[in-house]
Design an enzyme around this catalytic site. Structure first.
Site, short mmCIF file in Angstrom:
data_model
loop_
_atom_site.label_atom_id
_atom_site.label_comp_id
_atom_site.label_asym_id
_atom_site.label_seq_id
_atom_site.Cartn_x
_atom_site.Cartn_y
_atom_site.Cartn_z
N THR A 117 16.82 -13.11 40.33
CA THR A 117 16.38 -14.43 40.82
C THR A 117 17.51 -15.20 41.48
O THR A 117 18.68 -15.05 41.09
CB THR A 117 15.84 -15.26 39.63
OG1 THR A 117 15.66 -16.61 40.05
CG2 THR A 117 16.81 -15.27 38.46
N TYR A 141 16.83 -19.46 32.05
CA TYR A 141 16.13 -18.45 32.86
C TYR A 141 17.13 -17.67 33.72
O TYR A 141 17.17 -16.44 33.69
CB TYR A 141 15.08 -19.14 33.74
CG TYR A 141 14.49 -18.23 34.77
CD1 TYR A 141 13.69 -17.15 34.40
CD2 TYR A 141 14.75 -18.41 36.12
CE1 TYR A 141 13.16 -16.29 35.36
CE2 TYR A 141 14.22 -17.57 37.08
CZ TYR A 141 13.43 -16.50 36.69
OH TYR A 141 12.93 -15.65 37.63
N1 UFG Z 1 7.90 -29.24 42.04
C1 UFG Z 1 7.33 -30.49 42.11
N2 UFG Z 1 6.08 -30.64 41.58
C2 UFG Z 1 5.38 -29.64 40.98
C3 UFG Z 1 5.98 -28.36 40.92
C4 UFG Z 1 7.25 -28.20 41.46
O1 UFG Z 1 7.92 -31.44 42.63
O2 UFG Z 1 4.26 -29.87 40.51
C5 UFG Z 1 9.23 -29.04 42.64
C6 UFG Z 1 10.27 -28.60 41.63
O3 UFG Z 1 10.83 -29.70 40.96
C7 UFG Z 1 11.24 -27.86 42.54
C8 UFG Z 1 10.35 -27.25 43.61
O4 UFG Z 1 9.15 -28.00 43.57
O5 UFG Z 1 12.11 -28.77 43.14
C9 UFG Z 1 10.04 -25.79 43.37
O6 UFG Z 1 9.63 -25.65 42.03
P1 UFG Z 1 8.86 -24.36 41.49
O7 UFG Z 1 8.50 -24.64 40.07
O8 UFG Z 1 7.79 -23.97 42.44
O9 UFG Z 1 9.95 -23.21 41.58
P2 UFG Z 1 11.47 -23.16 41.03
O10 UFG Z 1 12.35 -23.45 42.21
O11 UFG Z 1 11.67 -23.99 39.83
O12 UFG Z 1 11.62 -21.67 40.51
C10 UFG Z 1 11.21 -20.60 41.28
C11 UFG Z 1 10.93 -19.39 40.40
C12 UFG Z 1 12.17 -18.83 39.85
C13 UFG Z 1 13.23 -18.66 40.88
C14 UFG Z 1 13.43 -19.90 41.66
C15 UFG Z 1 14.43 -19.67 42.75
O13 UFG Z 1 10.07 -19.75 39.34
O14 UFG Z 1 11.86 -17.58 39.31
O15 UFG Z 1 12.19 -20.29 42.22
O16 UFG Z 1 14.48 -20.73 43.63
F1 UFG Z 1 14.41 -18.36 40.31
#
Ligand code: UFG
Length: 338
Positions: A117, A141
């Site tokens: 990741t 994670y």
């Molecule tokens: N976000 C919101 N509202 C929501 C959901 C997400 O504002 O309802 C924001 C989060 O705060 C973040 C962005 O959107 O800033 C992306 O969030 P995600 O939950 O879609 O994804 P993450 O970036 O947290 O994590 C994902 C994968 C991981 C990976 C990572 C790498 O789950 O496995 O991307 O960037 F490591």
């Protein structure tokens, strides 16, 4: 010879089973169905329901099938959950991977492809982050996945096993043929949550923080279409089979989109203006994560086909509609039966 796909009933793993089956590979899936679905697995694959941490089961699988390569998707993937329940992540992602790697080495498996990741970079000192960027994960994670990369590096130096670790950036979208997609009901990922809001499954959605040091104040991510990610796995398999050296590759497009841009795109594609509210920052979120994406193109010849946010969102929305139709149909059937 067969390919063992762990987590092959899950979001990304199920896409891999379809892609491998299309190439007429023999596919064995090991999945405990904790977040996956048996219907998502390619019909030509053999599904074994069980745990990647079950050493006896693994020995049985390696004894009864001639496994050439392991593609290891199984694991826990939600960053905020890893902050609340770190031991779950160290068990599912680190300890279970160790058990799987040990069984693979014992059985003389040649190749291993690991779902790593972008979270291993933490808050990178520069963006985009390339594979030489120091790893400094900021959440359990990312740490749980990085430890597995380290295990693979050490094991490949000591045993005749070659590996590729693919550092996924933000995976989204669904199979263009409509066979599988992101189906976990309690999803937390941005594009999925926005699509569920379009369909009225959520009243509203939240933006977690608009005070980051980014152009519009919201976090930036490199969103990659799941089909391009699967192509990267197939390229990695071909590379290892040709004797390619063990390596780590970023999987992203090399440019990012802010949370606001993504939400605006979901509104545009759907034609629905759903409510969005501001909320505080979410624990463990880096402000910007974008891939330097040259290494995988050069070494594996990876050529992405879906580098387009509109297309990614459209396919995610089509899948969400498909899921909703299925649920409505089964509700109707249940009512009729009652
Ligand atoms: N976000 C919101 N509202 C929501 C959901 C997400 O504002 O309802 C924001 C989060 O705060 C973040 C962005 O959107 O800033 C992306 O969030 P995600 O939950 O879609 O994804 P993450 O970036 O947290 O994590 C994902 C994968 C991981 C990976 C990572 C790498 O789950 O496995 O991307 O960037 F490591």
């Amino acid at each position: 010879m067969a390919i063992l796909v762990t987590g092959g009933a899950g979001y990304i793993g199920s896409h891999m089973t379809h892609a491998l089956a299309e190439r007429e590979e023999e596919v064995i899936v090991l999945d405990n169905l904790s977040t996956g679905f048996d219907w998502a697995v390619a019909p030509a694959a053999t599904l074994l329901v069980g745990d990647v941490g079950d050493a006896d089961l693994l020995d049985m699988i390696f004894a009864t099938h001639d496994i050439e390569a392991v593609v290891h998707f199984a694991g826990s993937i939600v960053v905020p959950e890893s902050v609340e329940n770190p031991l779950k992540y160290y068990a599912n992602n680190t300890v279970n991977s160790r058990t799987l790697i040990a069984a693979a080495v014992k059985a003389g498996v040649k190749h291993f492809i690991f779902s790593s990741t972008a979270a291993v970079y933490g808050i990178p000192p520069h963006s985009p982050a390339d594979e030489e960027t120091p790893t400094a994960p900021i959440n359990p994670y990312g740490r749980s996945k990085l430890m597995t990369e380290w295990m693979l590096q050490d094991v490949a130096a000591a045993h005749p096993l070659s590996y590729v670790a693919l550092r996924y950036f933000n995976v989204a979208g669904a199979d263009p043929k409509g066979r599988t997609g992101q189906s976990t009901p309690a999803a937390t990922h941005l594009i999925k949550v926005a699509c569920q809001t379009v369909l009225g499954q959520r009243e509203k959605m939240f933006i977690f923080g608009d005070d980051y040091d980014t152009p519009d104040g919201t976090c930036i991510r490199d969103y990659i279409h799941v089909s391009d990610l699967i192509a990267a796995h197939l390229d990695a398999l071909d590379y290892l089979r040709k004797g390619g050296e063990s390596a780590v590759f970023n999987c992203g497009y090399g440019h990012g989109h802010s949370v606001r841009e993504v939400i605006d795109m979901v509104k545009k594609v759907s034609g629905v203006d759903f409510p969005v509210e501001m909320a505080p920052r979410r624990a463990g979120d880096p402000p910007e994560l974008v891939a330097a994406a040259e290494k995988i193109r050069t070494a594996l010849g990876w050529r992405p086909q879906f580098d387009n946010l509109e297309e990614i969102v459209a396919s995610a929305l089509a899948w969400e509609r498909h899921l909703q139709r299925r649920n409505l149909t089964s509700d109707k059937v249940a009512e009729e039966v009652a």
